[in-house]
Design a protein around this motif. Structure first.
Motif, PDB file in Angstrom:
ATOM      1  N   ASP A 127       0.810  -1.215   0.000  1.00 59.06           N
ATOM      2  CA  ASP A 127       0.000   0.000   0.000  1.00 59.06           C
ATOM      3  C   ASP A 127       0.849   1.274   0.000  1.00 59.06           C
ATOM      4  O   ASP A 127       0.359   2.351   0.315  1.00 59.06           O
ATOM      5  CB  ASP A 127      -0.920   0.006   1.229  1.00 59.06           C
ATOM      6  CG  ASP A 127      -1.984  -1.075   1.150  1.00 59.06           C
ATOM      7  OD1 ASP A 127      -2.399  -1.398   0.024  1.00 59.06           O
ATOM      8  OD2 ASP A 127      -2.383  -1.597   2.208  1.00 59.06           O
ATOM      9  N   GLN A 128       2.112   1.169  -0.327  1.00 59.38           N
ATOM     10  CA  GLN A 128       3.035   2.301  -0.245  1.00 59.38           C
ATOM     11  C   GLN A 128       2.653   3.393  -1.238  1.00 59.38           C
ATOM     12  O   GLN A 128       2.610   3.156  -2.440  1.00 59.38           O
ATOM     13  CB  GLN A 128       4.461   1.833  -0.526  1.00 59.38           C
ATOM     14  CG  GLN A 128       5.529   2.868  -0.266  1.00 59.38           C
ATOM     15  CD  GLN A 128       5.892   2.958   1.208  1.00 59.38           C
ATOM     16  OE1 GLN A 128       5.684   2.026   1.964  1.00 59.38           O
ATOM     17  NE2 GLN A 128       6.423   4.092   1.607  1.00 59.38           N
ATOM     18  N   VAL A 129       2.370   4.586  -0.736  1.00 56.42           N
ATOM     19  CA  VAL A 129       2.156   5.736  -1.614  1.00 56.42           C
ATOM     20  C   VAL A 129       3.118   6.870  -1.279  1.00 56.42           C
ATOM     21  O   VAL A 129       3.332   7.766  -2.084  1.00 56.42           O
ATOM     22  CB  VAL A 129       0.701   6.267  -1.542  1.00 56.42           C
ATOM     23  CG1 VAL A 129      -0.294   5.228  -1.994  1.00 56.42           C
ATOM     24  CG2 VAL A 129       0.370   6.777  -0.147  1.00 56.42           C
ATOM     25  N   THR A 130       3.713   6.818  -0.084  1.00 56.24           N
ATOM     26  CA  THR A 130       4.613   7.885   0.328  1.00 56.24           C
ATOM     27  C   THR A 130       6.063   7.516   0.062  1.00 56.24           C
ATOM     28  O   THR A 130       6.400   6.351  -0.102  1.00 56.24           O
ATOM     29  CB  THR A 130       4.463   8.190   1.831  1.00 56.24           C
ATOM     30  OG1 THR A 130       4.931   7.068   2.586  1.00 56.24           O
ATOM     31  CG2 THR A 130       3.016   8.480   2.199  1.00 56.24           C
ATOM     32  N   SER A 131       6.908   8.538   0.051  1.00 57.08           N
ATOM     33  CA  SER A 131       8.351   8.336  -0.064  1.00 57.08           C
ATOM     34  C   SER A 131       9.030   9.330   0.860  1.00 57.08           C
ATOM     35  O   SER A 131       8.740  10.534   0.808  1.00 57.08           O
ATOM     36  CB  SER A 131       8.824   8.568  -1.502  1.00 57.08           C
ATOM     37  OG  SER A 131      10.238   8.578  -1.572  1.00 57.08           O
ATOM     38  N   VAL A 132       9.883   8.845   1.725  1.00 62.98           N
ATOM     39  CA  VAL A 132      10.575   9.710   2.679  1.00 62.98           C
ATOM     40  C   VAL A 132      11.283  10.857   1.962  1.00 62.98           C
ATOM     41  O   VAL A 132      11.317  11.994   2.459  1.00 62.98           O
ATOM     42  CB  VAL A 132      11.587   8.891   3.514  1.00 62.98           C
ATOM     43  CG1 VAL A 132      12.433   9.806   4.390  1.00 62.98           C
ATOM     44  CG2 VAL A 132      10.854   7.866   4.369  1.00 62.98           C
ATOM     45  N   ILE A 151      -6.018   7.930  -1.688  1.00 59.75           N
ATOM     46  CA  ILE A 151      -4.888   8.179  -0.798  1.00 59.75           C
ATOM     47  C   ILE A 151      -3.719   8.847  -1.519  1.00 59.75           C
ATOM     48  O   ILE A 151      -3.092   9.762  -0.991  1.00 59.75           O
ATOM     49  CB  ILE A 151      -4.416   6.872  -0.139  1.00 59.75           C
ATOM     50  CG1 ILE A 151      -5.603   6.114   0.460  1.00 59.75           C
ATOM     51  CG2 ILE A 151      -3.373   7.173   0.921  1.00 59.75           C
ATOM     52  CD1 ILE A 151      -6.389   6.881   1.485  1.00 59.75           C
ATOM     53  N   SER A 152      -3.434   8.406  -2.730  1.00 61.44           N
ATOM     54  CA  SER A 152      -2.318   8.998  -3.476  1.00 61.44           C
ATOM     55  C   SER A 152      -2.596  10.468  -3.784  1.00 61.44           C
ATOM     56  O   SER A 152      -1.704  11.314  -3.651  1.00 61.44           O
ATOM     57  CB  SER A 152      -2.085   8.225  -4.778  1.00 61.44           C
ATOM     58  OG  SER A 152      -1.007   8.789  -5.492  1.00 61.44           O
ATOM     59  N   ASP A 153      -3.839  10.785  -4.179  1.00 58.39           N
ATOM     60  CA  ASP A 153      -4.202  12.184  -4.437  1.00 58.39           C
ATOM     61  C   ASP A 153      -4.088  13.013  -3.160  1.00 58.39           C
ATOM     62  O   ASP A 153      -3.632  14.165  -3.191  1.00 58.39           O
ATOM     63  CB  ASP A 153      -5.635  12.277  -4.977  1.00 58.39           C
ATOM     64  CG  ASP A 153      -5.762  11.766  -6.408  1.00 58.39           C
ATOM     65  OD1 ASP A 153      -4.757  11.831  -7.149  1.00 58.39           O
ATOM     66  OD2 ASP A 153      -6.853  11.319  -6.780  1.00 58.39           O
ATOM     67  N   SER A 154      -4.517  12.431  -2.054  1.00 57.81           N
ATOM     68  CA  SER A 154      -4.410  13.117  -0.773  1.00 57.81           C
ATOM     69  C   SER A 154      -2.949  13.434  -0.460  1.00 57.81           C
ATOM     70  O   SER A 154      -2.601  14.576  -0.122  1.00 57.81           O
ATOM     71  CB  SER A 154      -5.003  12.228   0.320  1.00 57.81           C
ATOM     72  OG  SER A 154      -4.864  12.827   1.591  1.00 57.81           O
ATOM     73  N   LYS A 186       1.127  16.418   9.445  1.00 56.39           N
ATOM     74  CA  LYS A 186       0.273  15.502  10.196  1.00 56.39           C
ATOM     75  C   LYS A 186      -0.545  14.633   9.244  1.00 56.39           C
ATOM     76  O   LYS A 186      -0.731  13.436   9.490  1.00 56.39           O
ATOM     77  CB  LYS A 186      -0.655  16.301  11.107  1.00 56.39           C
ATOM     78  CG  LYS A 186      -1.552  15.441  11.980  1.00 56.39           C
ATOM     79  CD  LYS A 186      -2.520  16.306  12.783  1.00 56.39           C
ATOM     80  CE  LYS A 186      -3.447  15.473  13.636  1.00 56.39           C
ATOM     81  NZ  LYS A 186      -4.473  16.301  14.315  1.00 56.39           N
ATOM     82  N   GLY A 187      -1.016  15.240   8.137  1.00 50.43           N
ATOM     83  CA  GLY A 187      -1.770  14.475   7.152  1.00 50.43           C
ATOM     84  C   GLY A 187      -0.937  13.358   6.543  1.00 50.43           C
ATOM     85  O   GLY A 187      -1.421  12.236   6.342  1.00 50.43           O
ATOM     86  N   ILE A 188       0.322  13.651   6.257  1.00 46.80           N
ATOM     87  CA  ILE A 188       1.231  12.629   5.720  1.00 46.80           C
ATOM     88  C   ILE A 188       1.489  11.550   6.770  1.00 46.80           C
ATOM     89  O   ILE A 188       1.504  10.350   6.461  1.00 46.80           O
ATOM     90  CB  ILE A 188       2.543  13.273   5.243  1.00 46.80           C
ATOM     91  CG1 ILE A 188       2.273  14.141   4.001  1.00 46.80           C
ATOM     92  CG2 ILE A 188       3.602  12.209   4.936  1.00 46.80           C
ATOM     93  CD1 ILE A 188       3.455  14.972   3.555  1.00 46.80           C
ATOM     94  N   ALA A 189       1.663  11.973   8.023  1.00 50.35           N
ATOM     95  CA  ALA A 189       1.873  11.001   9.102  1.00 50.35           C
ATOM     96  C   ALA A 189       0.673  10.054   9.208  1.00 50.35           C
ATOM     97  O   ALA A 189       0.846   8.852   9.445  1.00 50.35           O
ATOM     98  CB  ALA A 189       2.090  11.728  10.429  1.00 50.35           C
ATOM     99  N   TRP A 190      -0.528  10.586   9.021  1.00 48.63           N
ATOM    100  CA  TRP A 190      -1.723   9.738   9.091  1.00 48.63           C
ATOM    101  C   TRP A 190      -1.726   8.713   7.951  1.00 48.63           C
ATOM    102  O   TRP A 190      -2.072   7.546   8.161  1.00 48.63           O
ATOM    103  CB  TRP A 190      -2.992  10.577   9.054  1.00 48.63           C
ATOM    104  CG  TRP A 190      -4.208   9.720   9.214  1.00 48.63           C
ATOM    105  CD1 TRP A 190      -5.021   9.219   8.227  1.00 48.63           C
ATOM    106  CD2 TRP A 190      -4.718   9.183  10.439  1.00 48.63           C
ATOM    107  NE1 TRP A 190      -6.012   8.429   8.753  1.00 48.63           N
ATOM    108  CE2 TRP A 190      -5.859   8.389  10.113  1.00 48.63           C
ATOM    109  CE3 TRP A 190      -4.344   9.303  11.781  1.00 48.63           C
ATOM    110  CZ2 TRP A 190      -6.598   7.723  11.093  1.00 48.63           C
ATOM    111  CZ3 TRP A 190      -5.088   8.645  12.751  1.00 48.63           C
ATOM    112  CH2 TRP A 190      -6.197   7.858  12.394  1.00 48.63           C
ATOM    113  N   ILE A 191      -1.349   9.134   6.754  1.00 52.14           N
ATOM    114  CA  ILE A 191      -1.274   8.195   5.630  1.00 52.14           C
ATOM    115  C   ILE A 191      -0.275   7.086   5.941  1.00 52.14           C
ATOM    116  O   ILE A 191      -0.549   5.897   5.731  1.00 52.14           O
ATOM    117  CB  ILE A 191      -0.876   8.933   4.339  1.00 52.14           C
ATOM    118  CG1 ILE A 191      -2.003   9.879   3.889  1.00 52.14           C
ATOM    119  CG2 ILE A 191      -0.560   7.930   3.213  1.00 52.14           C
ATOM    120  CD1 ILE A 191      -1.634  10.781   2.723  1.00 52.14           C
TER     121      ILE A 191
END
Length: 425
Positions: A22-27, A224-227, A246-251
């Motif tokens: 489910d990975q959508v983020t990247s550090v 989620i990706s759009d968010s 905080k929004g990114i932390a929630w994702i």
């Protein structure tokens, strides 16, 4: 260790590990924003106007500009003292203003809204309406206040009074109205129109507001990706924006199940940003990670933070849940819930009262509140979960199952810990 114990331990470990599928983020996208410097709470502009304020000062522009800067500092730091200082400056501006008094009344009303002093905000908005200057701005404010107070018929009337699909202010309010009605698709459609307006105007303030708010709505819709991308756009304009972080932390926490990284993000935020509810989120994530010591520490930080009397009613909803879940102070929770209903008779406030009665062993009384003030009047997942628990306590199996299906579609919004409660319905 018994075999069943080993299996349970492995399940808990897996639950707190990242979900790569489910990975959508990247550090790499946001890491440089986590080391942002402490917000400066002064400027040459601020000092210029602040120096003009004397004990007997009548420098109207000084009070207005200083209040605006204090409000900006509050948004940047979360420090309640700046919101209260802005209030003090605006109070003086309202007192001495002969020209544009309605503008200062509106600004003070918005300050009161931020403090959850909604009835006082309504009084100021009505005073501004009597003065008639910039009437649409006042009508927009009245829509906002009546929505906060749960006066939905009046809010709708004020929304109709400012009807103009080409204006940003109308678009964001009609989006909010549709969100209240539970029509998320229409909400997003209007927010996207508002975002387009903000971008075409190149107004940084409107763009920041639009990016962060539409990111929330995309999250509610499961996009989620759009968010995530719109939280990044917020940070591109404002690297210190705590809300977007905080929004990114929630994702990272709720969608990707990576408690360790979510905690790292929140730890970076709370280095320079003071908002008590962030400690409760950190405590929840610590619970998810199985770190009981860290959870207790963050809940204690929340408890100490909200002792500051300057917060007034701002964190009552959080404190009610805190009292019920952790300190078991049901009488305190009841007093706060009754005060919330008096201050703000919305389905959200009634849900706090109903949940308190449930925890006090009065499920029938809780059910009566649900039937009269909540059922069919809100679509917030957290509230629907409480309603389902109240139905369950009253033996209403069919109603529980209906809500359970809805709640299973809202697992992202509720988070992994709360998701466990849904499974037990």
């Amino acid at each position: 260790m018994k075999k069943t114990g080993i299996i349970m331990a492995m399940a808990l470990v897996c639950m707190a590990c990242p979900n790569n599928q489910d990975q959508v983020t990247s550090v790499a996208d946001y890491d440089n924003h986590l080391n942002s410097e402490k917000i400066k709470t002064t400027s040459k502009f601020f000092e210029l106007w602040n120096k003009k304020i004397k004990p007997d000062s009548l420098q109207l522009l000084s009070f207005g500009n200083v209040a605006s800067e204090y409000s900006r500092y509050f948004k940047g730091t979360g420090n309640i003292k700046f919101l209260k200082k802005a209030e003090k400056a605006l109070d003086k501006a309202v007192e001495i203003a002969n020209i544009n008094k309605e503008g200062y009344l509106r600004a003070l009303a918005r300050n009161y809204i931020a403090q959850h002093r909604f009835r006082e905000a309504l009084e100021l908005a009505e005073m501004a309406r009597q003065l008639e200057g910039a009437l649409k701005d006042t009508q927009s404010l009245l829509f906002d206040v009546h929505m906060e107070l749960g006066n939905y018929a009046k809010a709708e009337a004020y929304l109709d009074s400012i009807h103009n699909p080409s204006e940003f202010g109308y678009l964001i309010r009609v989006a909010k109205w549709n969100d209240y009605k539970g029509d998320l698709d229409t909400t997003i459609r209007f927010m996207e129109k508002a975002l387009a307006k903000a971008e075409s105007s190149r107004n940084k303030k409107l763009m920041l507001w639009s990016y962060s708010n539409i990111a929330d709505y995309y999250g509610h819709a499961g996009r989620i990706s759009d968010s995530y991308q719109h939280y990044l756009k917020t940070l591109a304009l404002d690297p210190n924006n705590a809300y977007a972080k905080k929004g990114i932390a929630w994702i990272v926490y709720s969608h990707e199940k990576n408690g360790k990284e979510a905690m790292r993000i929140l730890d970076a935020i709370t280095e320079n940003y003071q908002s008590p509810d962030y400690y409760l989120l950190k405590a929840e994530i610590a619970d998810f990670m199985g770190d009981a010591k860290r959870a207790v520490k963050n809940r204690e930080q929340y408890r100490k933070s909200v002792m500051d009397k300057n917060y007034g009613n701002m964190y009552n909803a959080y404190t009610i849940d805190f009292a019920l879940e952790h300190t078991k102070q049901t009488n305190r929770a009841l007093n706060l819930a009754l005060a919330e209903v008096e201050n703000r008779p919305t389905p959200e406030s009634y849900h706090l009262l109903a949940n308190t009665y449930l925890n006090m062993g009065k499920p029938e009384k809780a059910l009566g509140i649900v039937q009269e003030h909540i059922a069919g009047k809100t679509f917030e997942p957290a509230i629907l979960l409480s309603v389902a628990e109240i139905y369950k306590a009253n033996g209403l199996v069919d109603q529980v199952q209906t809500l359970k299906q809805e709640l299973e579609d809202s697992l992202y919004e509720l988070g992994p810990i709360v998701g466990e409660k849904i499974a037990l319905l």
